[in-house]
Design a protein around this motif. Sequence first.
Motif, PDB file in Angstrom:
ATOM      1  N   PRO A  98      -1.502   3.818  -4.188  1.00 31.05           N
ATOM      2  CA  PRO A  98      -0.680   3.802  -2.636  1.00 31.05           C
ATOM      3  C   PRO A  98      -0.227   5.122  -2.631  1.00 31.05           C
ATOM      4  N   ALA A  99       0.115   4.944  -1.122  1.00 35.14           N
ATOM      5  CA  ALA A  99       0.657   6.265  -0.573  1.00 35.14           C
ATOM      6  C   ALA A  99       1.988   6.308  -1.014  1.00 35.14           C
ATOM      7  N   ARG A 100       2.404   7.551  -1.365  1.00 38.07           N
ATOM      8  CA  ARG A 100       4.013   8.059  -1.724  1.00 38.07           C
ATOM      9  C   ARG A 100       4.581   8.501  -0.590  1.00 38.07           C
ATOM     10  N   VAL A 101       5.578   7.910  -0.124  1.00 38.35           N
ATOM     11  CA  VAL A 101       6.182   8.342   1.259  1.00 38.35           C
ATOM     12  C   VAL A 101       7.697   8.209   1.217  1.00 38.35           C
TER      13      VAL A 101
ATOM     14  N   ILE B  23       0.867  -1.050   0.042  1.00 39.08           N
ATOM     15  CA  ILE B  23      -0.042   0.012   0.070  1.00 39.08           C
ATOM     16  C   ILE B  23       0.779   1.229  -0.040  1.00 39.08           C
ATOM     17  N   HIS B  24       2.103   1.187   0.138  1.00 35.49           N
ATOM     18  CA  HIS B  24       3.118   2.312   0.172  1.00 35.49           C
ATOM     19  C   HIS B  24       4.178   2.348  -0.954  1.00 35.49           C
ATOM     20  N   GLU B  25       4.315   3.397  -1.641  1.00 35.79           N
ATOM     21  CA  GLU B  25       5.330   3.649  -2.701  1.00 35.79           C
ATOM     22  C   GLU B  25       6.580   4.379  -2.093  1.00 35.79           C
ATOM     23  N   ALA B  26       7.559   3.740  -1.808  1.00 41.24           N
ATOM     24  CA  ALA B  26       8.730   4.649  -1.213  1.00 41.24           C
ATOM     25  C   ALA B  26       9.351   5.460  -2.436  1.00 41.24           C
TER      26      ALA B  26
END
Length: 231
Positions: free
Chosen positions: A186-189, A152-155
């Motif tokens: 996805p959340a970009r973090v 769910i996250h994109e670094a």
Amino acid sequence: MTEETPGFDEQQPQQPDVPSGAASDDAEPQAAPAQDKGAAPAGDAADTAGLSAQLDQARAALAERTADLQRLQAEYQNYRRRVERDRAAVKELAVANLLTELLPVLDDIGRAREHGELVGGFKSVAESLESVAAKMGLQQFGKEGEPFDPTIHEALMHSYAPDVTETTCVAILQPGYRYGERTIRPARVAVAEPQPGAQTVKPAEESGKDEPAEQDTGEGKDKDNGGPEEG
């Protein structure tokens, strides 16, 4: 002298021949029932066998029609479930596509809110749009400090930090959105990992701190043990 009436014998009524013939006719009906009594059981058995055969055929046809009806009903139920499932999937996909097109607008609203530009009529319109998107099932996710999940996250940024024990999201560059169980974006973090030597140094330091305590404890025991010997 009495006179003989000529032809007296001829005037006397003669008995008709009917009784003799009637007697024969009466005898025949009496014999007929006897014949009917003997033939009746055979006819009834034949009729009963025919009716039984027809009844068996009717029962077999009824069982066949019942099986066909049950099979048709099962097929219809499966078809209806499949149609309802496909309809729900098409509806979910259509809503997800619509919400995906709204994500850039929601990002602009979020940036305007961060810079304090969300005021006046633009603020009410933006809040109404966000409310409608939420009613349609759009959910925002992504918070600082939560563990990094690649599903769910994109670094987008990577660093090391001494105060984290696992890969952690330290900054949310762009929030993520989901619709139901579907992840729309996805959340970009920015993530931070523990320093490579941090985990190896801390156990060594902890073991070094524990060793003097054990030595002190041993010396104390020797002193305690040596006390009685000296005495």
